[in-house]
Design an enzyme around this catalytic site. Sequence first.
Site, mmCIF file in Angstrom:
data_model
loop_
_atom_site.group_PDB
_atom_site.id
_atom_site.type_symbol
_atom_site.label_atom_id
_atom_site.label_comp_id
_atom_site.label_asym_id
_atom_site.label_seq_id
_atom_site.Cartn_x
_atom_site.Cartn_y
_atom_site.Cartn_z
ATOM 1 N N CYS A 92 0.869 -1.180 0.000
ATOM 2 C CA CYS A 92 0.000 0.000 0.000
ATOM 3 C C CYS A 92 0.904 1.227 0.000
ATOM 4 O O CYS A 92 1.657 1.448 0.964
ATOM 5 C CB CYS A 92 -0.906 -0.016 1.226
ATOM 6 S SG CYS A 92 -2.033 1.390 1.205
ATOM 7 N N GLY A 93 0.848 1.992 -1.080
ATOM 8 C CA GLY A 93 1.737 3.157 -1.222
ATOM 9 C C GLY A 93 1.363 4.275 -0.266
ATOM 10 O O GLY A 93 2.216 4.779 0.476
ATOM 11 N N HIS A 94 0.075 4.643 -0.260
ATOM 12 C CA HIS A 94 -0.308 5.735 0.652
ATOM 13 C C HIS A 94 -0.099 5.285 2.090
ATOM 14 O O HIS A 94 0.264 6.082 2.956
ATOM 15 C CB HIS A 94 -1.775 6.167 0.408
ATOM 16 C CG HIS A 94 -2.748 5.489 1.306
ATOM 17 N ND1 HIS A 94 -3.430 4.326 0.955
ATOM 18 C CD2 HIS A 94 -3.130 5.766 2.579
ATOM 19 C CE1 HIS A 94 -4.183 3.954 1.973
ATOM 20 N NE2 HIS A 94 -4.038 4.799 2.958
ATOM 21 N N HIS A 212 -8.442 -4.096 -7.768
ATOM 22 C CA HIS A 212 -8.436 -2.637 -7.853
ATOM 23 C C HIS A 212 -8.767 -2.244 -9.302
ATOM 24 O O HIS A 212 -8.124 -2.732 -10.238
ATOM 25 C CB HIS A 212 -7.072 -2.050 -7.515
ATOM 26 C CG HIS A 212 -6.672 -2.187 -6.075
ATOM 27 N ND1 HIS A 212 -6.302 -3.373 -5.507
ATOM 28 C CD2 HIS A 212 -6.587 -1.258 -5.090
ATOM 29 C CE1 HIS A 212 -5.997 -3.178 -4.233
ATOM 30 N NE2 HIS A 212 -6.163 -1.905 -3.957
ATOM 31 N N ASP A 238 -10.259 5.266 -3.382
ATOM 32 C CA ASP A 238 -9.037 5.821 -2.802
ATOM 33 C C ASP A 238 -9.089 7.342 -2.888
ATOM 34 O O ASP A 238 -9.229 7.894 -3.980
ATOM 35 C CB ASP A 238 -7.819 5.271 -3.561
ATOM 36 C CG ASP A 238 -6.527 5.460 -2.792
ATOM 37 O OD1 ASP A 238 -6.439 6.443 -2.025
ATOM 38 O OD2 ASP A 238 -5.613 4.638 -2.965
ATOM 39 N N CYS A 242 -3.346 6.828 -5.084
ATOM 40 C CA CYS A 242 -3.050 5.397 -4.945
ATOM 41 C C CYS A 242 -1.607 5.091 -5.370
ATOM 42 O O CYS A 242 -1.275 5.109 -6.562
ATOM 43 C CB CYS A 242 -4.039 4.532 -5.738
ATOM 44 S SG CYS A 242 -3.894 2.782 -5.345
HETATM 45 O O1 PYC Z 1 -1.845 3.742 -2.056
HETATM 46 O O2 PYC Z 1 -1.301 1.752 -2.797
HETATM 47 C C1 PYC Z 1 -2.099 2.537 -2.285
HETATM 48 C C2 PYC Z 1 -3.440 2.052 -1.904
HETATM 49 C C3 PYC Z 1 -3.959 0.805 -2.106
HETATM 50 C C4 PYC Z 1 -5.246 0.815 -1.583
HETATM 51 C C5 PYC Z 1 -5.479 2.058 -1.070
HETATM 52 N N1 PYC Z 1 -4.366 2.799 -1.285
#
Ligand code: PYC
Length: 340
Positions: A92-94, A212, A238, A242
């Site tokens: 999960c990046g965020h 996703h 999101d 994302c």
């Molecule tokens: O930022 O990778 C992300 C992410 C995945 C699901 C919600 N945010």
Amino acid sequence: MSSTLFNFKIIDSHTGGEPTRMVYAGFPELTGDTIQDKLQCFKQNFDHLRQSIILEPRGNEVLVGALLLPATNPDATAGVIFFNNTGYLGMCGHGTIGVIASLAYQQKISAGEHWLETSVGLVKATLHDDGSCSVQNVPSYRYKKQVAVQVPNVGLIRGDIAWGGNWFFLVSDHGQDIHASNVKPLTHICLQIKQALIAASITGEDGGEIDHIELFADSDDAQADSKNFVLCPGGAYDRSPCGTGTSAKLACLAADNRLAPEQPWQQQGVVGSVFTGSYQYATDRHSPSELNSLNDHNNSNDLTHLEPRVVPTICGYAHVCAETLLIVQEDDPFQWGIPS
Ligand code: PYC
């Protein structure tokens, strides 16, 4: 007086509007030699705790949980398992940016490089002096290009299938207005696309569910290269651009020769926040010129192993918004959350 079953110590943050709940104390020990073993232990024995932490009344469907663990890999500072209202996320990046901001708030880390172990690989998070954080993600790639799926009541939709730490279906031609005032119809069409992919048995390379869905459009903001809307596995969208979705996008741009290595890409999310992404080619794979000659001999849209693997870096800001204790009492009828 009711006794307390669990006290979870948490820090809540948001990254460009998308929340992360870092759990740093109070969770039972997970057994296993690797982070994948620990994830199995979490799934098998403590899934009710995932629900307690994320679902109402303690949480909500938008939250992404991040359980902080001691690293099993000596190269990493810490391990992290990401989870949400329906299950578990590879990367999960965020969430990684949120964890780094939360650790900095606790004064456990300072500016510099920090390696985190996730269930899909090691990521490098660099906390900058201005508070922003760059995440060097796991290697990402496009698996299939412009796959067609018949979506009932919508028509034929084409999208790329790409890995950015989770599986994404990336659609540019959808006829939707990507705007914060339009999230209900956007959510609806993404759910329909997801259902259609499942019905047609269209999956990621490893048979993994494409959980996703990502829609793209031009942004009104001259600074941004693109605007997206990303539907997450649990049905919430999101609020950030994302991180893993932007990684999947970078892999597609690299495969189409539309973005050079190290060139910045400004990805705006539906509520307006922006991540800056760029990529390098993964060094353990075919070079792009070798891939081109392999692609010349490949007539299908099954590009498995023939597309460049890239290592994306995503940069954004997170802000801490709460530090508290989640309490689970023995006689609480909603101790494991309200099932959604
Ligand atoms: O930022 O990778 C992300 C992410 C995945 C699901 C919600 N945010």
